[in-house]
Design a protein around this motif. Structure first.
Motif, PDB file in Angstrom:
ATOM      1  N   TYR A  54       0.811  -1.219   0.000  1.00 32.20           N
ATOM      2  CA  TYR A  54       0.000   0.000   0.000  1.00 32.20           C
ATOM      3  C   TYR A  54       0.845   1.270   0.000  1.00 32.20           C
ATOM      4  O   TYR A  54       0.315   2.359  -0.213  1.00 32.20           O
ATOM      5  N   GLN A  55       2.147   1.132   0.212  1.00 28.77           N
ATOM      6  CA  GLN A  55       3.032   2.272   0.021  1.00 28.77           C
ATOM      7  C   GLN A  55       3.305   2.515  -1.464  1.00 28.77           C
ATOM      8  O   GLN A  55       3.604   3.634  -1.872  1.00 28.77           O
ATOM      9  N   HIS A  56       3.191   1.459  -2.250  1.00 27.28           N
ATOM     10  CA  HIS A  56       3.426   1.580  -3.688  1.00 27.28           C
ATOM     11  C   HIS A  56       2.135   1.790  -4.475  1.00 27.28           C
ATOM     12  O   HIS A  56       2.151   2.426  -5.533  1.00 27.28           O
ATOM     13  N   PHE A  57       1.031   1.249  -3.980  1.00 22.00           N
ATOM     14  CA  PHE A  57      -0.262   1.359  -4.655  1.00 22.00           C
ATOM     15  C   PHE A  57      -1.329   1.698  -3.628  1.00 22.00           C
ATOM     16  O   PHE A  57      -1.379   1.080  -2.561  1.00 22.00           O
ATOM     17  N   THR A  58      -2.174   2.654  -3.941  1.00 22.99           N
ATOM     18  CA  THR A  58      -3.198   3.066  -2.982  1.00 22.99           C
ATOM     19  C   THR A  58      -4.235   1.976  -2.744  1.00 22.99           C
ATOM     20  O   THR A  58      -4.925   1.981  -1.742  1.00 22.99           O
ATOM     21  N   GLY A  59      -4.331   1.049  -3.679  1.00 21.61           N
ATOM     22  CA  GLY A  59      -5.288  -0.044  -3.534  1.00 21.61           C
ATOM     23  C   GLY A  59      -5.211  -0.958  -4.734  1.00 21.61           C
ATOM     24  O   GLY A  59      -4.414  -0.761  -5.662  1.00 21.61           O
ATOM     25  N   LYS A  60      -6.065  -1.960  -4.737  1.00 22.27           N
ATOM     26  CA  LYS A  60      -6.048  -2.939  -5.826  1.00 22.27           C
ATOM     27  C   LYS A  60      -6.425  -2.294  -7.161  1.00 22.27           C
ATOM     28  O   LYS A  60      -5.887  -2.677  -8.213  1.00 22.27           O
ATOM     29  N   ASP A  61      -7.330  -1.314  -7.135  1.00 25.91           N
ATOM     30  CA  ASP A  61      -7.742  -0.664  -8.387  1.00 25.91           C
ATOM     31  C   ASP A  61      -6.552  -0.023  -9.090  1.00 25.91           C
ATOM     32  O   ASP A  61      -6.394  -0.137 -10.315  1.00 25.91           O
ATOM     33  N   GLU A  62      -5.723   0.657  -8.343  1.00 23.74           N
ATOM     34  CA  GLU A  62      -4.539   1.292  -8.942  1.00 23.74           C
ATOM     35  C   GLU A  62      -3.575   0.239  -9.472  1.00 23.74           C
ATOM     36  O   GLU A  62      -2.965   0.412 -10.531  1.00 23.74           O
ATOM     37  N   LEU A  63      -3.437  -0.870  -8.748  1.00 26.68           N
ATOM     38  CA  LEU A  63      -2.552  -1.950  -9.186  1.00 26.68           C
ATOM     39  C   LEU A  63      -3.055  -2.559 -10.493  1.00 26.68           C
ATOM     40  O   LEU A  63      -2.273  -2.822 -11.411  1.00 26.68           O
ATOM     41  N   LEU A  68      -2.312  -3.247 -16.439  1.00 27.61           N
ATOM     42  CA  LEU A  68      -2.711  -3.139 -17.843  1.00 27.61           C
ATOM     43  C   LEU A  68      -1.871  -2.113 -18.597  1.00 27.61           C
ATOM     44  O   LEU A  68      -1.501  -2.322 -19.751  1.00 27.61           O
ATOM     45  N   ARG A  69      -1.562  -0.996 -17.932  1.00 30.41           N
ATOM     46  CA  ARG A  69      -0.816   0.070 -18.597  1.00 30.41           C
ATOM     47  C   ARG A  69       0.543  -0.418 -19.073  1.00 30.41           C
ATOM     48  O   ARG A  69       1.023  -0.022 -20.140  1.00 30.41           O
ATOM     49  N   ALA A 110     -11.887  -5.876 -18.664  1.00 25.60           N
ATOM     50  CA  ALA A 110     -13.143  -5.174 -18.948  1.00 25.60           C
ATOM     51  C   ALA A 110     -14.354  -6.007 -18.532  1.00 25.60           C
ATOM     52  O   ALA A 110     -15.340  -5.477 -18.002  1.00 25.60           O
ATOM     53  N   VAL A 111     -14.278  -7.317 -18.743  1.00 24.10           N
ATOM     54  CA  VAL A 111     -15.382  -8.205 -18.371  1.00 24.10           C
ATOM     55  C   VAL A 111     -15.522  -8.303 -16.856  1.00 24.10           C
ATOM     56  O   VAL A 111     -16.633  -8.274 -16.312  1.00 24.10           O
ATOM     57  N   GLU A 112     -14.399  -8.387 -16.164  1.00 28.74           N
ATOM     58  CA  GLU A 112     -14.445  -8.574 -14.709  1.00 28.74           C
ATOM     59  C   GLU A 112     -14.805  -7.302 -13.954  1.00 28.74           C
ATOM     60  O   GLU A 112     -15.463  -7.362 -12.909  1.00 28.74           O
ATOM     61  N   LEU A 113     -14.384  -6.159 -14.436  1.00 29.31           N
ATOM     62  CA  LEU A 113     -14.536  -4.937 -13.652  1.00 29.31           C
ATOM     63  C   LEU A 113     -15.949  -4.369 -13.682  1.00 29.31           C
ATOM     64  O   LEU A 113     -16.397  -3.761 -12.712  1.00 29.31           O
ATOM     65  N   HIS A 114     -16.649  -4.500 -14.787  1.00 28.14           N
ATOM     66  CA  HIS A 114     -18.027  -3.998 -14.908  1.00 28.14           C
ATOM     67  C   HIS A 114     -18.134  -2.507 -14.582  1.00 28.14           C
ATOM     68  O   HIS A 114     -19.161  -2.044 -14.102  1.00 28.14           O
ATOM     69  N   ASP A 115     -17.055  -1.755 -14.809  1.00 32.12           N
ATOM     70  CA  ASP A 115     -17.072  -0.328 -14.469  1.00 32.12           C
ATOM     71  C   ASP A 115     -16.372   0.449 -15.573  1.00 32.12           C
ATOM     72  O   ASP A 115     -15.141   0.487 -15.628  1.00 32.12           O
ATOM     73  N   PRO A 116     -17.128   1.084 -16.464  1.00 32.76           N
ATOM     74  CA  PRO A 116     -16.501   1.819 -17.574  1.00 32.76           C
ATOM     75  C   PRO A 116     -15.663   3.007 -17.120  1.00 32.76           C
ATOM     76  O   PRO A 116     -14.839   3.516 -17.884  1.00 32.76           O
ATOM     77  N   GLN A 117     -15.861   3.463 -15.869  1.00 32.71           N
ATOM     78  CA  GLN A 117     -15.091   4.598 -15.360  1.00 32.71           C
ATOM     79  C   GLN A 117     -13.803   4.165 -14.663  1.00 32.71           C
ATOM     80  O   GLN A 117     -12.992   5.015 -14.283  1.00 32.71           O
ATOM     81  N   PRO A 119     -10.086   3.166 -14.095  1.00 31.56           N
ATOM     82  CA  PRO A 119      -8.892   3.487 -14.900  1.00 31.56           C
ATOM     83  C   PRO A 119      -8.452   2.332 -15.788  1.00 31.56           C
ATOM     84  O   PRO A 119      -8.010   2.552 -16.918  1.00 31.56           O
ATOM     85  N   ALA A 120      -8.586   1.110 -15.298  1.00 27.54           N
ATOM     86  CA  ALA A 120      -8.198  -0.047 -16.101  1.00 27.54           C
ATOM     87  C   ALA A 120      -9.101  -0.194 -17.325  1.00 27.54           C
ATOM     88  O   ALA A 120      -8.643  -0.602 -18.396  1.00 27.54           O
ATOM     89  N   SER A 121     -10.374   0.134 -17.180  1.00 26.49           N
ATOM     90  CA  SER A 121     -11.292   0.074 -18.321  1.00 26.49           C
ATOM     91  C   SER A 121     -10.881   1.082 -19.383  1.00 26.49           C
ATOM     92  O   SER A 121     -10.978   0.816 -20.592  1.00 26.49           O
ATOM     93  N   GLN A 122     -10.414   2.239 -18.955  1.00 29.93           N
ATOM     94  CA  GLN A 122      -9.947   3.252 -19.899  1.00 29.93           C
ATOM     95  C   GLN A 122      -8.705   2.777 -20.635  1.00 29.93           C
ATOM     96  O   GLN A 122      -8.578   2.959 -21.853  1.00 29.93           O
ATOM     97  N   TYR A 123      -7.762   2.142 -19.906  1.00 29.40           N
ATOM     98  CA  TYR A 123      -6.583   1.587 -20.561  1.00 29.40           C
ATOM     99  C   TYR A 123      -6.982   0.527 -21.580  1.00 29.40           C
ATOM    100  O   TYR A 123      -6.406   0.443 -22.670  1.00 29.40           O
ATOM    101  N   ALA A 124      -7.978  -0.299 -21.221  1.00 27.25           N
ATOM    102  CA  ALA A 124      -8.435  -1.345 -22.142  1.00 27.25           C
ATOM    103  C   ALA A 124      -9.010  -0.724 -23.409  1.00 27.25           C
ATOM    104  O   ALA A 124      -8.711  -1.168 -24.529  1.00 27.25           O
TER     105      ALA A 124
END
Length: 213
Positions: A54-63, A68-69, A110-117, A119-124
């Motif tokens: 958590y010092q490197h990533f604020t949470g799983k979403d950022e990771l 993907l990036r 994209a299939v797993e996240l179900h959230d178009p907003q 950040p990973a969905s945007q990278y996809a």
């Protein structure tokens, strides 16, 4: 240094910790999916504590977004940057995918996240648009009358073949490549210059992975 500043195996945190976390995410997310992979498992695989993670990533979403990036920033350079193939051959080489290749990580996310907003969905989305753009650029080199349309058609075929291969556990890329060859030939005017090697299709070309896929 306290025990919290060490990983499960007593490894000290440092500049290598971030790379170990990303390396573990690349393996675990692809093997078992994003939702089935928890931070505890990631930290154990990376040999870091959760505090270090958590010092490197604020949470799983950022990771997930960073995973993907960094996955394939070159957008299929193994296909589109080949100088030994004609443009038509490069278009067909995009379908030369080993059947054991894991599902494209961008589709999976994209299939797993179900959230178009997310950040990973945007990278996809950005990556998939980039693939279609590279296909369109190559189609333009090949002399296609409507390269953008052909690029979108081929991108759709690639993603469809990847998903069908995974669902049916049977290689769908040869069929997709045959359809692609028809689309390509129909899109290229008969007057366009073609090299003799164009008629070889992908015979003899080395398999190249899809970014991801």
């Amino acid at each position: 240094m306290t025990e919290l500043e060490k990983g499960p195996q007593g490894r000290r945190r440092g500049r290598g910790a971030r790379e170990r976390i990303l390396s573990a995410s690349q393996q675990l997310f692809r093997e078992q999916g994003i939702n089935r992979t928890g931070m505890d498992q990631l930290c154990a695989a990376a040999q870091v504590s959760k505090r270090t993670a958590y010092q490197h990533f604020t949470g799983k979403d950022e990771l997930v977004a960073e995973y993907l990036r960094r996955f394939d920033p070159s957008v299929l350079s193994g296909v589109f940057d080949r100088t030994d193939l004609t443009p038509r051959e490069r278009l067909l080489a995009a379908f030369d995918i080993p059947p054991a290749t894991p599902l494209c990580p961008y589709i999976g996310a994209a299939v797993e996240l179900h959230d178009p907003q997310h950040p990973a969905s945007q990278y996809a989305r950005d990556y998939k648009k980039a693939v279609a753009a590279r296909l369109a650029d190559t189609a333009r080199e090949a002399g296609a009358a409507e390269p953008e349309q052909l690029g979108e058609q081929l991108a759709l075929l690639i993603d469809g073949a990847a998903a069908r291969t995974r669902v049916l556990n049977a290689d769908a890329f040869p069929t997709a490549a045959a359809i692609a060859a028809v689309l390509i030939d129909n899109a290229i005017p008969a007057s366009s210059p073609r090299q003799p090697s164009d008629d070889r299709g992908t015979t003899g070309s080395a398999p190249v992975p899809v970014g991801g896929e």
